[in-house]
Design a protein around this motif. Structure first.
Motif: not given
Length: 265
Positions: A125-126, A129-130, A138, A252, A255-257, A261-262, A265
């Motif tokens: 997931l990270k 996200n990148e 990235s 967040k 996962t970066g999200f 927002n997740f 998806l």
């Protein structure tokens, strides 16, 4: 039998990014029936099933996968999919030979690392996200995440050789992930001094106790966000977070999200 070329999947490609280290990140959607014939892929890859599910058959294995499932595929490994649920969505992290050579890893190394399903899921997931951010950092961020991930190659072997109380602790934490158990409580249950637990925990689990528990809670929330109609507040509470802000902040971080927002998806 059919071999799919690099970055090709049976579903429809929604997003794709190839970084400069030989890694491709491909988001695929399945909105209608696709081929159920035996096929393989040119490159090894790890798949996170975000939505839907399928019955996947391999030479000596059958996997029933759903939202949150992780599978590793060797290059040219034959498999077929049946009874796919629509819509389905996957994130695929694909590795070409350049990546394997540059990072001095093998396909088997990457497969062994997937034994730590929680860490694998959060890593994917990270990286995804990148791939959506796509700024000047990235590529390097994706490479760093994968480098750290590959170090987890002996996860199963590591636990097979640890003291008995560590195995019991692992089972206890994964069975009671929704509880906020203190070190003192764990100490009484395991009959191990809490100082000993604190001292050895990072060695066997690769992080602090708090970090490990936050990972487990976020892991459990991932499929609920994608599958459940419950509010994010209810999902956060069901996964052991004290309140919505704690859940959002931790999700967040892991996962970066943002959870909202997740969910889109």
């Amino acid at each position: 039998m059919h071999q799919l070329e690099k970055e090709s999947y049976l579903g429809n490609t929604k997003n794709k990014l190839t970084n400069n280290q030989g890694v491709s990140i491909i988001e695929t959607e399945y909105n209608q029936k696709v081929s159920e014939n035996w096929h393989s892929h040119q490159n090894a890859h790890i798949t996170l099933f975000l939505k839907g599910g399928t019955i996947e058959k391999r030479k000596n294995e059958i996997h029933s996968v759903s939202s949150g499932s992780i599978l590793f595929y060797h290059s040219d490994e034959l498999h077929l999919n049946q009874n796919t649920l629509f819509p389905s969505k996957n994130i695929n992290i694909e590795f070409d030979q350049a990546f394997l050579k540059n990072f001095e890893v093998t396909e088997e190394t990457l497969k062994n690392a997937t034994a730590n399903t929680t860490k694998t899921k959060l890593m994917i997931l990270k990286i995804f996200n990148e791939s959506l951010i796509r700024d000047s950092f990235s590529d390097d961020s994706i490479s760093m995440l994968l480098s750290s991930y590959a170090e987890n190659k002996n996860y199963s072997e590591h636990f097979s050789k640890c003291p008995g109380w560590v195995k019991l602790l692992y089972e206890l934490l994964n069975d009671c992930w929704f509880e906020n158990t203190s070190l003192s409580d764990l100490s009484q249950t395991l009959h191990i001094n809490p100082i000993s637990i604190s001292k050895h925990f990072p060695k066997y689990f690769g992080c602090t106790y708090g970090e490990y528990m936050r990972r487990l809670k976020v892991d459990r929330s991932i499929s609920l966000i994608q599958q459940s109609s419950n509010s994010l507040t209810d999902i956060g509470l069901a996964c052991g977070f004290s309140d919505q802000s704690h859940f959002i902040r931790t999700f967040k971080q892991q996962t970066g999200f943002l959870p909202k927002n997740f969910k889109k998806l």
